[in-house]
Write a protein that holds these residues in place. Structure first.
Motif, PDB file in Angstrom:
ATOM      1  N   ALA A 109      -1.462  43.018   0.715  1.00 31.79           N
ATOM      2  CA  ALA A 109      -1.327  41.696   1.331  1.00 31.79           C
ATOM      3  C   ALA A 109      -0.972  41.712   2.816  1.00 31.79           C
ATOM      4  CB  ALA A 109      -0.256  40.896   0.571  1.00 31.79           C
ATOM      5  N   ASP A 110      -0.417  42.794   3.322  1.00 24.27           N
ATOM      6  CA  ASP A 110       0.117  42.816   4.683  1.00 24.27           C
ATOM      7  C   ASP A 110      -0.650  43.811   5.559  1.00 24.27           C
ATOM      8  OD1 ASP A 110       1.934  43.729   6.916  1.00 24.27           O
ATOM      9  OD2 ASP A 110       3.199  42.148   6.062  1.00 24.27           O
ATOM     10  N   ALA A 111      -1.518  43.290   6.414  1.00 24.95           N
ATOM     11  CA  ALA A 111      -2.369  44.146   7.245  1.00 24.95           C
ATOM     12  C   ALA A 111      -1.557  44.980   8.230  1.00 24.95           C
ATOM     13  CB  ALA A 111      -3.402  43.297   7.991  1.00 24.95           C
ATOM     14  N   ALA A 112      -0.492  44.427   8.793  1.00 20.48           N
ATOM     15  CA  ALA A 112       0.304  45.176   9.775  1.00 20.48           C
ATOM     16  C   ALA A 112       0.959  46.399   9.137  1.00 20.48           C
ATOM     17  CB  ALA A 112       1.350  44.264  10.411  1.00 20.48           C
ATOM     18  N   ASP A 113       1.563  46.223   7.972  1.00 17.98           N
ATOM     19  CA  ASP A 113       2.188  47.371   7.302  1.00 17.98           C
ATOM     20  C   ASP A 113       1.142  48.344   6.774  1.00 17.98           C
ATOM     21  OD1 ASP A 113       4.875  47.052   7.820  1.00 17.98           O
ATOM     22  OD2 ASP A 113       5.251  45.845   6.025  1.00 17.98           O
ATOM     23  N   ARG A 114       0.000  47.831   6.358  1.00 19.31           N
ATOM     24  CA  ARG A 114      -1.087  48.710   5.916  1.00 19.31           C
ATOM     25  C   ARG A 114      -1.537  49.589   7.097  1.00 19.31           C
ATOM     26  NH1 ARG A 114      -3.902  45.036   3.557  1.00 19.31           N
ATOM     27  NH2 ARG A 114      -5.175  44.478   5.345  1.00 19.31           N
ATOM     28  N   ASP A 115      -1.672  48.989   8.290  1.00 18.39           N
ATOM     29  CA  ASP A 115      -2.062  49.751   9.488  1.00 18.39           C
ATOM     30  C   ASP A 115      -0.981  50.758   9.879  1.00 18.39           C
ATOM     31  OD1 ASP A 115      -4.431  48.341   9.556  1.00 18.39           O
ATOM     32  OD2 ASP A 115      -3.791  46.995  11.174  1.00 18.39           O
ATOM     33  N   LEU A 116       0.291  50.342   9.785  1.00 12.81           N
ATOM     34  CA  LEU A 116       1.393  51.261  10.097  1.00 12.81           C
ATOM     35  C   LEU A 116       1.366  52.468   9.163  1.00 12.81           C
ATOM     36  CD1 LEU A 116       4.097  52.096  11.412  1.00 12.81           C
ATOM     37  CD2 LEU A 116       5.234  50.611   9.716  1.00 12.81           C
ATOM     38  N   TYR A 117       1.182  52.216   7.890  1.00 18.16           N
ATOM     39  CA  TYR A 117       1.149  53.300   6.922  1.00 18.16           C
ATOM     40  C   TYR A 117      -0.031  54.231   7.193  1.00 18.16           C
ATOM     41  CZ  TYR A 117       1.567  55.624   2.377  1.00 18.16           C
ATOM     42  OH  TYR A 117       1.715  56.558   1.388  1.00 18.16           O
ATOM     43  N   ALA A 118      -1.192  53.659   7.490  1.00 21.12           N
ATOM     44  CA  ALA A 118      -2.376  54.480   7.785  1.00 21.12           C
ATOM     45  C   ALA A 118      -2.140  55.344   9.022  1.00 21.12           C
ATOM     46  CB  ALA A 118      -3.594  53.582   7.984  1.00 21.12           C
TER      47      ALA A 118
ATOM     48  N   GLU B 197      10.455  57.863   5.246  1.00 24.36           N
ATOM     49  CA  GLU B 197      11.121  56.904   6.134  1.00 24.36           C
ATOM     50  C   GLU B 197      10.268  55.652   6.347  1.00 24.36           C
ATOM     51  OE1 GLU B 197      12.730  56.742  10.722  1.00 24.36           O
ATOM     52  OE2 GLU B 197      12.846  58.660   9.649  1.00 24.36           O
ATOM     53  N   VAL B 198       8.985  55.836   6.602  1.00 26.77           N
ATOM     54  CA  VAL B 198       8.098  54.696   6.820  1.00 26.77           C
ATOM     55  C   VAL B 198       7.924  53.894   5.529  1.00 26.77           C
ATOM     56  CG1 VAL B 198       5.703  54.052   7.342  1.00 26.77           C
ATOM     57  CG2 VAL B 198       6.915  55.687   8.787  1.00 26.77           C
ATOM     58  N   ILE B 199       7.766  54.578   4.415  1.00 21.43           N
ATOM     59  CA  ILE B 199       7.604  53.886   3.129  1.00 21.43           C
ATOM     60  C   ILE B 199       8.851  53.071   2.808  1.00 21.43           C
ATOM     61  CG2 ILE B 199       7.423  54.243   0.640  1.00 21.43           C
ATOM     62  CD1 ILE B 199       5.489  56.556   1.255  1.00 21.43           C
ATOM     63  N   THR B 200      10.018  53.630   3.064  1.00 20.43           N
ATOM     64  CA  THR B 200      11.272  52.913   2.809  1.00 20.43           C
ATOM     65  C   THR B 200      11.334  51.638   3.629  1.00 20.43           C
ATOM     66  OG1 THR B 200      12.416  54.961   2.223  1.00 20.43           O
ATOM     67  CG2 THR B 200      13.792  53.090   2.887  1.00 20.43           C
ATOM     68  N   ALA B 201      10.970  51.716   4.900  1.00 20.66           N
ATOM     69  CA  ALA B 201      10.992  50.531   5.773  1.00 20.66           C
ATOM     70  C   ALA B 201       9.992  49.484   5.290  1.00 20.66           C
ATOM     71  CB  ALA B 201      10.702  50.934   7.213  1.00 20.66           C
ATOM     72  N   ILE B 202       8.810  49.918   4.898  1.00 24.03           N
ATOM     73  CA  ILE B 202       7.801  48.977   4.396  1.00 24.03           C
ATOM     74  C   ILE B 202       8.296  48.306   3.116  1.00 24.03           C
ATOM     75  CG2 ILE B 202       5.485  48.808   3.382  1.00 24.03           C
ATOM     76  CD1 ILE B 202       4.613  50.988   5.416  1.00 24.03           C
ATOM     77  N   LYS B 203       8.905  49.073   2.217  1.00 27.82           N
ATOM     78  CA  LYS B 203       9.403  48.484   0.965  1.00 27.82           C
ATOM     79  C   LYS B 203      10.541  47.500   1.226  1.00 27.82           C
ATOM     80  CE  LYS B 203       9.828  52.272  -1.528  1.00 27.82           C
ATOM     81  NZ  LYS B 203       9.965  53.208  -2.664  1.00 27.82           N
TER      82      LYS B 203
END
Length: 190
Positions: free
Chosen positions: A143-152, A175-181
């Motif tokens: 649902a969230d394009a910004a977090d999807r782009d950050l993760y990629a 670390e990134v996954i924790t912030a996204i969650k």
């Protein structure tokens, strides 16, 4: 597991990484429209092995291949929820009989995979926090394009490093996954 049901036996207390560490070169592929079909084929295979009547097996597509538009390593991740993780004869034996291979046995979690290593099946007990966390991340990234782009972009940055094992690569994304969650929980609870 319901409060009135106790495990058949104590769970394992240590990590058993069958075959030991496996050095791996991580490659990312653009989203592949065939990944959902691959998941569906394995979902059917798992349900037929564990519950031919189709009544009580939860099987979900998780990980990057479950998020349309997200680049991913070409490994379809599946989560399976069972009533009792200690009752391996109920789920592990049938999964191995269908051709999956045991890779990980650790407290609260088992991992089987295809011999080609292109599908990983994570098995957890009903009520395991990890299942909720996988689904939270998947649904948020869908649902969230910004977090999807950050993760990629995070995954792309990790590509050039040598990895002694796939688990080391997964740990580097923590670390990134924790912030996204955390953002996903805030959005869900808002």
């Amino acid at each position: 597991m319901p409060a009135d049901r106790t495990p058949r036996r104590p769970d394992v207390t240590t990590l058993d990484l069958v075959g030991g560490a496996e050095p791996v070169r991580i490659t990312l592929h653009d989203y592949d429209e065939r990944w959902p079909a691959a998941f569906e084929a394995h979902r059917r295979r798992i349900v037929e092995a564990l519950d031919p009547s189709g009544g009580d097996v939860q099987v979900e597509h998780i990980g990057s291949t479950s998020v349309p538009g997200l680049a991913a390593k070409p490994i379809v991740d599946v989560v399976v929820v069972v009533p009792d993780i200690t009752a391996e004869e109920d789920y592990l034996d049938p999964l191995l009989a269908t051709g999956y291979e045991l890779r990980v046995r650790e407290p609260g979690h088992r991992l089987v995979r295809t011999p080609e290593r292109d599908v990983h099946v994570h098995v957890y007990e009903r009520g395991a926090t990890a299942v909720d966390e996988y689904l939270l991340l998947r649904d948020h990234l869908r649902a969230d394009a910004a977090d999807r782009d950050l993760y990629a972009s995070t995954k792309r940055e990790l590509l050039d490093r040598p990895w002694d094992d796939m688990n080391d690569y997964a740990d580097a994304k923590t670390e990134v996954i924790t912030a996204i969650k955390e953002r996903a929980r805030a959005a869900r609870d808002h």
